[in-house]
Write a protein that holds these residues in place. Structure first.
Motif, PDB file in Angstrom:
ATOM      1  N   GLY A   1     -30.179 -40.641  27.375  1.00  0.00           N
ATOM      2  CA  GLY A   1     -29.146 -39.307  25.989  1.00  0.00           C
ATOM      3  C   GLY A   1     -28.546 -40.110  25.665  1.00  0.00           C
ATOM      4  N   LEU A   2     -27.415 -41.501  26.822  1.00  0.00           N
ATOM      5  CA  LEU A   2     -25.895 -41.893  25.777  1.00  0.00           C
ATOM      6  C   LEU A   2     -26.644 -42.964  25.019  1.00  0.00           C
ATOM      7  CD1 LEU A   2     -23.574 -40.739  29.008  1.00  0.00           C
ATOM      8  CD2 LEU A   2     -23.602 -39.446  26.967  1.00  0.00           C
ATOM      9  N   ALA A   3     -27.391 -43.316  25.146  1.00  0.00           N
ATOM     10  CA  ALA A   3     -27.700 -44.429  24.580  1.00  0.00           C
ATOM     11  C   ALA A   3     -28.731 -43.624  23.453  1.00  0.00           C
ATOM     12  CB  ALA A   3     -29.322 -45.622  25.058  1.00  0.00           C
ATOM     13  N   CYS A   4     -29.207 -42.484  22.644  1.00  0.00           N
ATOM     14  CA  CYS A   4     -29.353 -41.812  21.933  1.00  0.00           C
ATOM     15  C   CYS A   4     -27.692 -41.541  21.226  1.00  0.00           C
ATOM     16  CB  CYS A   4     -29.821 -40.943  22.162  1.00  0.00           C
ATOM     17  SG  CYS A   4     -30.767 -39.637  21.306  1.00  0.00           S
ATOM     18  N   LEU A   5     -26.785 -41.208  21.293  1.00  0.00           N
ATOM     19  CA  LEU A   5     -25.952 -40.850  20.798  1.00  0.00           C
ATOM     20  C   LEU A   5     -25.374 -41.856  20.627  1.00  0.00           C
ATOM     21  CD1 LEU A   5     -24.478 -38.222  22.913  1.00  0.00           C
ATOM     22  CD2 LEU A   5     -25.705 -37.881  20.579  1.00  0.00           C
ATOM     23  N   LYS A   6     -24.563 -42.935  20.850  1.00  0.00           N
ATOM     24  CA  LYS A   6     -24.634 -44.186  20.748  1.00  0.00           C
ATOM     25  C   LYS A   6     -25.310 -44.853  19.269  1.00  0.00           C
ATOM     26  CE  LYS A   6     -23.170 -48.909  21.895  1.00  0.00           C
ATOM     27  NZ  LYS A   6     -22.499 -49.851  23.224  1.00  0.00           N
ATOM     28  N   ALA A   7     -26.335 -44.592  19.255  1.00  0.00           N
ATOM     29  CA  ALA A   7     -27.294 -44.861  18.171  1.00  0.00           C
ATOM     30  C   ALA A   7     -27.245 -44.050  17.078  1.00  0.00           C
ATOM     31  CB  ALA A   7     -28.949 -44.987  18.593  1.00  0.00           C
ATOM     32  N   ALA A   8     -27.183 -42.922  17.634  1.00  0.00           N
ATOM     33  CA  ALA A   8     -26.723 -42.497  15.879  1.00  0.00           C
ATOM     34  C   ALA A   8     -25.452 -42.045  15.530  1.00  0.00           C
ATOM     35  CB  ALA A   8     -27.306 -40.886  16.747  1.00  0.00           C
ATOM     36  N   PHE A   9     -24.398 -42.687  16.516  1.00  0.00           N
ATOM     37  CA  PHE A   9     -23.013 -42.835  16.168  1.00  0.00           C
ATOM     38  C   PHE A   9     -23.065 -44.272  15.556  1.00  0.00           C
ATOM     39  CE2 PHE A   9     -22.316 -38.895  18.986  1.00  0.00           C
ATOM     40  CZ  PHE A   9     -22.470 -38.230  18.289  1.00  0.00           C
ATOM     41  N   ASP A  10     -23.943 -44.698  15.404  1.00  0.00           N
ATOM     42  CA  ASP A  10     -23.787 -46.684  14.931  1.00  0.00           C
ATOM     43  C   ASP A  10     -22.220 -46.623  15.554  1.00  0.00           C
ATOM     44  OD1 ASP A  10     -24.465 -48.639  13.768  1.00  0.00           O
ATOM     45  OD2 ASP A  10     -22.836 -48.456  12.355  1.00  0.00           O
ATOM     46  N   ALA A  11     -21.765 -46.112  17.126  1.00  0.00           N
ATOM     47  CA  ALA A  11     -20.923 -46.510  17.920  1.00  0.00           C
ATOM     48  C   ALA A  11     -20.650 -48.193  17.896  1.00  0.00           C
ATOM     49  CB  ALA A  11     -20.585 -45.890  19.024  1.00  0.00           C
ATOM     50  N   GLN A  12     -19.859 -48.905  17.427  1.00  0.00           N
ATOM     51  CA  GLN A  12     -19.460 -50.037  17.886  1.00  0.00           C
ATOM     52  C   GLN A  12     -19.131 -50.479  19.939  1.00  0.00           C
ATOM     53  OE1 GLN A  12     -20.822 -52.426  15.500  1.00  0.00           O
ATOM     54  NE2 GLN A  12     -21.031 -50.467  14.986  1.00  0.00           N
ATOM     55  N   ALA A  13     -18.888 -49.100  20.274  1.00  0.00           N
ATOM     56  CA  ALA A  13     -18.608 -49.337  21.975  1.00  0.00           C
ATOM     57  C   ALA A  13     -18.208 -47.779  22.792  1.00  0.00           C
ATOM     58  CB  ALA A  13     -16.819 -50.123  22.373  1.00  0.00           C
ATOM     59  N   GLU A  14     -18.646 -47.852  24.741  1.00  0.00           N
ATOM     60  CA  GLU A  14     -18.110 -47.023  24.289  1.00  0.00           C
ATOM     61  C   GLU A  14     -17.902 -47.390  26.030  1.00  0.00           C
ATOM     62  OE1 GLU A  14     -22.162 -45.985  27.284  1.00  0.00           O
ATOM     63  OE2 GLU A  14     -23.120 -46.510  25.552  1.00  0.00           O
ATOM     64  N   THR A  15     -16.864 -46.460  26.568  1.00  0.00           N
ATOM     65  CA  THR A  15     -15.929 -46.355  27.518  1.00  0.00           C
ATOM     66  C   THR A  15     -16.516 -45.471  28.519  1.00  0.00           C
ATOM     67  OG1 THR A  15     -13.994 -45.060  26.846  1.00  0.00           O
ATOM     68  CG2 THR A  15     -14.412 -47.920  27.011  1.00  0.00           C
ATOM     69  N   ARG A  16     -17.089 -45.011  29.687  1.00  0.00           N
ATOM     70  CA  ARG A  16     -17.962 -44.388  30.173  1.00  0.00           C
ATOM     71  C   ARG A  16     -16.394 -44.306  32.059  1.00  0.00           C
ATOM     72  NH1 ARG A  16     -23.843 -45.058  31.261  1.00  0.00           N
ATOM     73  NH2 ARG A  16     -24.669 -45.139  29.128  1.00  0.00           N
ATOM     74  N   LEU A  17     -16.503 -42.813  32.084  1.00  0.00           N
ATOM     75  CA  LEU A  17     -16.087 -42.442  33.769  1.00  0.00           C
ATOM     76  C   LEU A  17     -16.601 -41.350  34.522  1.00  0.00           C
ATOM     77  CD1 LEU A  17     -13.506 -42.276  35.588  1.00  0.00           C
ATOM     78  CD2 LEU A  17     -12.812 -39.923  34.403  1.00  0.00           C
ATOM     79  N   GLU A  18     -17.284 -42.340  35.133  1.00  0.00           N
ATOM     80  CA  GLU A  18     -18.477 -41.170  36.217  1.00  0.00           C
ATOM     81  C   GLU A  18     -18.233 -40.474  36.825  1.00  0.00           C
ATOM     82  OE1 GLU A  18     -22.991 -41.650  38.153  1.00  0.00           O
ATOM     83  OE2 GLU A  18     -22.193 -43.864  37.349  1.00  0.00           O
ATOM     84  N   LEU A  19     -17.989 -38.979  37.822  1.00  0.00           N
ATOM     85  CA  LEU A  19     -17.793 -38.453  38.666  1.00  0.00           C
ATOM     86  C   LEU A  19     -18.812 -38.177  39.390  1.00  0.00           C
ATOM     87  CD1 LEU A  19     -15.225 -36.422  36.887  1.00  0.00           C
ATOM     88  CD2 LEU A  19     -14.563 -38.437  38.069  1.00  0.00           C
ATOM     89  N   GLU A  20     -18.483 -38.137  40.571  1.00  0.00           N
ATOM     90  CA  GLU A  20     -19.432 -36.935  41.191  1.00  0.00           C
ATOM     91  C   GLU A  20     -18.958 -35.333  41.436  1.00  0.00           C
ATOM     92  OE1 GLU A  20     -20.503 -39.012  44.781  1.00  0.00           O
ATOM     93  OE2 GLU A  20     -21.749 -40.337  44.089  1.00  0.00           O
ATOM     94  N   ARG A  21     -19.276 -34.442  41.917  1.00  0.00           N
ATOM     95  CA  ARG A  21     -18.892 -33.088  41.530  1.00  0.00           C
ATOM     96  C   ARG A  21     -19.769 -32.492  42.702  1.00  0.00           C
ATOM     97  NH1 ARG A  21     -16.495 -31.556  35.939  1.00  0.00           N
ATOM     98  NH2 ARG A  21     -15.737 -30.219  38.080  1.00  0.00           N
ATOM     99  N   GLY A  22     -18.686 -31.532  42.847  1.00  0.00           N
ATOM    100  CA  GLY A  22     -19.155 -30.410  44.321  1.00  0.00           C
ATOM    101  C   GLY A  22     -19.704 -31.476  45.604  1.00  0.00           C
TER     102      GLY A  22
END
Length: 119
Positions: free
Chosen positions: A91-112
């Motif tokens: 899903g995020l790869a789809c958004l990166k392509a749709a927005f023609d993003a040059q870079a991305e940063t991620r923060l992953e959390l485990e919840r619950g």
């Protein structure tokens, strides 16, 4: 042991300003991201701000996918939370392509609270 859910906070930079300012294009990209991730879409709501920027969310059976854009900075903040069965990376790869993003940063959390996973 496993968390109840996984939460990704993603920042896309260097995005195409015209896309981030377009309510219909942002909405379509978010719905497509939910679809390709395998999520079950329940509903969605998006809003265009004046003079620019879009905020919105796709409510999925597995939790949610939300966004706020700053076209003037080529920046989009995305929040993807799932309690399982969703390929958030797709899903995020789809958004990166749709927005023609040059870079991305991620923060992953485990919840619950952690729960025991049956073998």
């Amino acid at each position: 042991m496993s968390a109840l859910g996984h939460h990704l906070l993603v920042e896309f930079t260097g995005c195409e300003a015209a896309v981030l300012a377009d309510l219909d294009r942002v909405t379509a990209a978010m719905l497509e991201a939910a679809r390709v991730s395998g999520a079950t879409i329940v509903t969605h709501s998006f809003h265009h701000f004046s003079p620019h920027g879009v905020s919105g969310a796709v409510i999925i059976a597995e939790s949610h996918l939300a966004i706020h854009t700053w076209p003037e900075y080529g920046f989009a903040a995305v929040d993807f939370f799932s309690c399982g069965g969703v390929d958030m990376n797709r899903g995020l790869a789809c958004l990166k392509a749709a927005f023609d993003a040059q870079a991305e940063t991620r923060l992953e959390l485990e919840r619950g609270p952690l729960r025991t996973v049956s073998p």
